[in-house]
Design a protein around this motif. Structure first.
Motif, PDB file in Angstrom:
ATOM      1  N   UNK A  82       0.830  -1.208   0.000  1.00  0.00           N
ATOM      2  CA  UNK A  82       0.000   0.000   0.000  1.00  0.00           C
ATOM      3  C   UNK A  82       0.864   1.257   0.000  1.00  0.00           C
ATOM      4  N   UNK A  83       1.920   1.266   0.789  1.00  0.00           N
ATOM      5  CA  UNK A  83       2.820   2.422   0.789  1.00  0.00           C
ATOM      6  C   UNK A  83       3.431   2.644  -0.590  1.00  0.00           C
ATOM      7  N   UNK A  84       3.854   1.564  -1.246  1.00  0.00           N
ATOM      8  CA  UNK A  84       4.452   1.698  -2.583  1.00  0.00           C
ATOM      9  C   UNK A  84       3.410   2.134  -3.610  1.00  0.00           C
ATOM     10  N   UNK A  85       2.195   1.559  -3.524  1.00  0.00           N
ATOM     11  CA  UNK A  85       1.141   1.955  -4.450  1.00  0.00           C
ATOM     12  C   UNK A  85       0.740   3.403  -4.261  1.00  0.00           C
ATOM     13  N   UNK A  86       0.697   3.862  -3.034  1.00  0.00           N
ATOM     14  CA  UNK A  86       0.363   5.254  -2.749  1.00  0.00           C
ATOM     15  C   UNK A  86       1.396   6.196  -3.358  1.00  0.00           C
ATOM     16  N   UNK A  87       2.679   5.802  -3.302  1.00  0.00           N
ATOM     17  CA  UNK A  87       3.734   6.637  -3.887  1.00  0.00           C
ATOM     18  C   UNK A  87       3.592   6.746  -5.401  1.00  0.00           C
TER      19      UNK A  87
ATOM     20  N   UNK B  19     -14.549  -3.023  -7.059  1.00  0.00           N
ATOM     21  CA  UNK B  19     -13.741  -2.507  -5.950  1.00  0.00           C
ATOM     22  C   UNK B  19     -12.738  -3.524  -5.426  1.00  0.00           C
ATOM     23  N   UNK B  20     -12.590  -4.656  -6.117  1.00  0.00           N
ATOM     24  CA  UNK B  20     -11.717  -5.739  -5.654  1.00  0.00           C
ATOM     25  C   UNK B  20     -10.372  -5.675  -6.376  1.00  0.00           C
ATOM     26  N   UNK B  21      -9.291  -5.773  -5.616  1.00  0.00           N
ATOM     27  CA  UNK B  21      -7.958  -5.835  -6.216  1.00  0.00           C
ATOM     28  C   UNK B  21      -7.786  -7.151  -6.970  1.00  0.00           C
ATOM     29  N   UNK B  22      -7.295  -7.138  -8.217  1.00  0.00           N
ATOM     30  CA  UNK B  22      -7.045  -8.404  -8.908  1.00  0.00           C
ATOM     31  C   UNK B  22      -5.875  -9.166  -8.300  1.00  0.00           C
ATOM     32  N   UNK B  23      -4.861  -8.419  -7.856  1.00  0.00           N
ATOM     33  CA  UNK B  23      -3.695  -8.962  -7.145  1.00  0.00           C
ATOM     34  C   UNK B  23      -3.256  -7.897  -6.140  1.00  0.00           C
ATOM     35  N   UNK B  24      -2.420  -8.297  -5.197  1.00  0.00           N
ATOM     36  CA  UNK B  24      -1.906  -7.322  -4.232  1.00  0.00           C
ATOM     37  C   UNK B  24      -0.475  -6.971  -4.617  1.00  0.00           C
ATOM     38  N   UNK B  25      -0.332  -5.853  -5.300  1.00  0.00           N
ATOM     39  CA  UNK B  25       0.984  -5.289  -5.575  1.00  0.00           C
ATOM     40  C   UNK B  25       0.819  -3.780  -5.767  1.00  0.00           C
ATOM     41  N   UNK B  26       1.953  -3.071  -5.819  1.00  0.00           N
ATOM     42  CA  UNK B  26       1.902  -1.611  -5.845  1.00  0.00           C
ATOM     43  C   UNK B  26       1.155  -1.075  -7.060  1.00  0.00           C
ATOM     44  N   UNK B  27       1.395  -1.647  -8.249  1.00  0.00           N
ATOM     45  CA  UNK B  27       0.755  -1.144  -9.464  1.00  0.00           C
ATOM     46  C   UNK B  27      -0.756  -1.329  -9.398  1.00  0.00           C
ATOM     47  N   UNK B  28      -1.211  -2.490  -8.951  1.00  0.00           N
ATOM     48  CA  UNK B  28      -2.655  -2.747  -8.865  1.00  0.00           C
ATOM     49  C   UNK B  28      -3.298  -1.825  -7.841  1.00  0.00           C
ATOM     50  N   UNK B  29      -2.617  -1.566  -6.734  1.00  0.00           N
ATOM     51  CA  UNK B  29      -3.164  -0.682  -5.706  1.00  0.00           C
ATOM     52  C   UNK B  29      -3.248   0.750  -6.232  1.00  0.00           C
TER      53      UNK B  29
END
Length: 377
Positions: A219-224, A316-326
């Motif tokens: 989440x921190x990386x995706x937010x950046x 509203x569902x993430x397909x995967x959990x990684x920075x780009x998807x977030x």
């Protein structure tokens, strides 16, 4: 219905401890105590600094007898190992006598507690056991010789249990109870914001245990990588199990802040004030925080692989959990104008309490049958 039942709820997490299980049992214990067929509800939980060893309110009694293990974060591996050994010793030395002294009819066990000594004490008590699975971190087959029923809080947990080979007739699904009335009482959203030093800018909110498994670093990386207009803060609330590593990462992320563990009433106020609530967990059964946000009309970003969310909240569902998807999900949620729609009726506390009381009565009655008349495992 079995008259005058006395269930014993065994859980490491009970308020003022925080977490999904603490939220669950904070509604279940008093909700069951309010029912006419329940004579007494006793909660056996961990000792906490500043909390009395015993507390009663009408038909509800809370006993803080268990070693502090799960309810406090920031503990070293050595301390956690020692507290595990102490917990096992306590169950071996005291549990059976306590259960008999209290004339317990049924044990409702949070499966965060496990281990040979605990399981042996449960068997020696000869009291029906309902093991409550809140996640997919406990191996169901290990509970086969202990639990009369496995209580599953979500579709994914039920599927997980069945895939393990656990007998179908010993699995029961019952949704989490949901009650957000605390959001309409106590401090206002503005007061809560001031208390935690939040700025006036809109914010994205994470509420939960601060662990890598919950996706906090993703989440921190995706937010950046996300560029919101207008700019948005990222706020984390919850017990920090990552320690200094997480705090340093937050400090290195402009716009991010950590407000620490938050009592449920204040967490609900933070949710009410959020623009988006996000739970990017790598392994989640179903998230209380997401359900609470939906009930309060707040936009959400849900973790993947939860059938209920994929069924009703697919956008509203993430397909995967990684920075780009977030980052993509944050952008989509930020620009969405509609509130999430989700069927909350199954989460009615009255409905859930009725289901639990019926389940208690069922296992008590089945234990009372002659062995030859009981269904085979």
């Amino acid at each position: 219905m079995h008259p005058d039942m006395h269930p014993l709820i065994v859980t490491p997490l009970y308020p003022p401890a925080i977490g999904g299980a603490a939220t669950y049992f904070s509604m279940v214990a008093p909700g069951l105590a309010a029912r006419p067929e329940i004579d007494q509800v006793t909660v056996l939980t961990e000792c906490l600094p500043g909390e009395p060893a015993e507390w009663s309110d009408g038909k509800l009694r809370v006993l803080r007898r268990l070693p502090t293990r799960v309810s406090v974060a920031h503990r070293s591996w050595a301390v956690r190992a020692q507290s595990y050994a102490l917990t096992q010793w306590w169950f071996n030395a005291h549990f059976v006598a306590l259960a008999r002294q209290l004339s317990i009819d049924v044990i409702h066990l949070h499966t965060r507690y496990h281990g040979r000594a605990l399981f042996a004490a449960l068997r020696r008590s000869n009291i029906p056991v309902i093991a409550n699975l809140h996640d997919k971190l406990t191996e169901p087959r290990g509970l086969m010789a202990v639990a009369d029923r496995l209580l599953c809080c979500a579709d994914s947990v039920h599927q997980f249990v069945l895939r393990s080979g656990y007998p179908t007739h010993r699995c029961v699904s019952l949704p989490l109870p949901l009650d957000v009335r605390l959001a309409q009482s106590g401090e206002s959203v503005a007061d809560t914001h001031r208390g935690y030093g939040l700025k006036s800018a809109p914010y994205v909110l994470f509420v939960g245990d601060i662990t890598a498994r919950k996706g906090v670093y993703d989440l921190l990386q995706g937010y950046q990588q996300w560029h919101a207009e207008p700019p948005a803060q990222l706020v984390f609330a919850g017990a920090n199990w990552e320690g200094v590593r997480f705090l340093r990462q937050v400090q290195r992320t402009p716009g991010a802040m950590y407000v620490g563990p938050v009592p449920r009433a204040e967490a609900l106020q933070l949710i009410r004030g959020a623009a988006v609530v996000v739970m990017p967990s790598h392994s989640e059964a179903i998230s209380y925080v997401i359900l609470e946000a939906i009930a309060l009309g707040i936009k959400v970003i849900c973790p993947p692989d939860i059938p209920e969310y994929e069924r009703y909240l697919a956008d509203s569902v993430l397909p995967v959990v990684n920075a780009a998807a977030i980052a993509r999900a944050l952008d989509a949620a930020w620009n969405r104008t509609d509130s999430p729609a989700y069927p909350l009726a199954p989460h009615s506390p009255d409905r859930v309490m009725s289901g639990l009381a019926n389940l208690y009565a069922s296992v008590i009655s089945q234990r009372a049958q002659p062995v030859a008349d009981q269904p085979r495992a």
